[in-house]
Scaffold this motif. Structure first.
Motif, short mmCIF file in Angstrom:
data_model
loop_
_atom_site.label_atom_id
_atom_site.label_comp_id
_atom_site.label_asym_id
_atom_site.label_seq_id
_atom_site.Cartn_x
_atom_site.Cartn_y
_atom_site.Cartn_z
N TRP A 58 45.43 34.05 107.92
CA TRP A 58 44.13 34.59 108.30
C TRP A 58 43.05 33.70 107.71
N PHE A 59 41.96 33.50 108.47
CA PHE A 59 40.83 32.69 108.03
C PHE A 59 39.53 33.46 108.21
N LEU A 60 38.73 33.48 107.15
CA LEU A 60 37.38 34.00 107.22
C LEU A 60 36.47 32.78 107.19
N ARG A 61 35.82 32.51 108.33
CA ARG A 61 34.96 31.33 108.44
C ARG A 61 33.52 31.77 108.58
N VAL A 62 32.69 31.20 107.75
CA VAL A 62 31.27 31.51 107.75
C VAL A 62 30.52 30.21 108.05
N TYR A 63 29.71 30.24 109.09
CA TYR A 63 28.93 29.07 109.49
C TYR A 63 27.47 29.31 109.15
N VAL A 64 26.90 28.42 108.37
CA VAL A 64 25.51 28.56 107.92
C VAL A 64 24.76 27.26 108.18
N ASP A 65 23.45 27.39 108.24
CA ASP A 65 22.59 26.23 108.47
C ASP A 65 21.27 26.47 107.76
N LYS A 66 20.44 25.45 107.71
CA LYS A 66 19.08 25.58 107.19
C LYS A 66 18.24 24.48 107.79
N GLU A 67 16.95 24.64 107.68
CA GLU A 67 16.02 23.63 108.17
C GLU A 67 16.35 22.30 107.49
N GLY A 68 16.54 21.26 108.27
CA GLY A 68 16.88 19.96 107.71
C GLY A 68 18.37 19.73 107.54
#
Length: 156
Positions: free
Chosen positions: A38-48
């Protein structure tokens, strides 16, 4: 029994304050089984853009919260990363920010005789996407309710 959707909602609630405080954007959460893992994947981003140190800090924070609350019954691998160049478009604000960029969109049913569109997202009015595709020769207006999946597309 815990569902994938409830796990994703729980993880989002755990992260929301931390991400807002540090000016990160939650792009997506996946909880999937691949083979026997099982995989818990969290995708995040920010300005720049986001870097590996940002991912590490978010991972440490989330890992500690998950250990405290233990909402996931089975063993899993936690991955925190950037959404990448072909970022998924899921929320209305994702589509609004993608206007003027190349996208790949699939629909649940045909629109203008096709279910796949790759081209320039010319407009988004909150309910429909206007995509110029087919080497720029056709424009289709796609109801958001018919969109099965969408992501940014790298132009070659």
């Amino acid at each position: 029994m815990t569902t994938n959707e409830s796990i994703k909602q729980t993880v989002e609630q755990m992260l929301r304050g931390y991400l807002d405080e540090h000016h990160f954007e939650l792009v997506d959460i996946e909880y999937v089984k691949e083979g026997s893992n099982w995989f818990l994947r969290v995708y995040v981003d920010k300005e720049g853009g986001i870097d590996i140190d940002d991912c590490g800090r978010i991972s440490e924070y989330l890992s500690a919260r998950l250990d405290e609350e233990d909402p996931i019954p089975q063993a899993y691998f936690l991955e925190v990363s950037s959404p990448g160049a072909e970022r998924p478009l899921k929320k209305p604000q994702d589509f609004a920010k993608a206007v003027g960029q190349n996208v790949f969109v699939t629909t649940y049913e045909p629109v203008d005789g096709t279910k796949e569109f790759e081209g320039l997202l010319e407009a988004f009015d909150g309910e429909t996407l206007t995509v110029r595709h087919g080497k720029g020769k056709r424009t289709s207006v796609i109801p958001l309710a018919k969109v099965a999946g969408a992501r940014l597309a790298i132009e070659f």
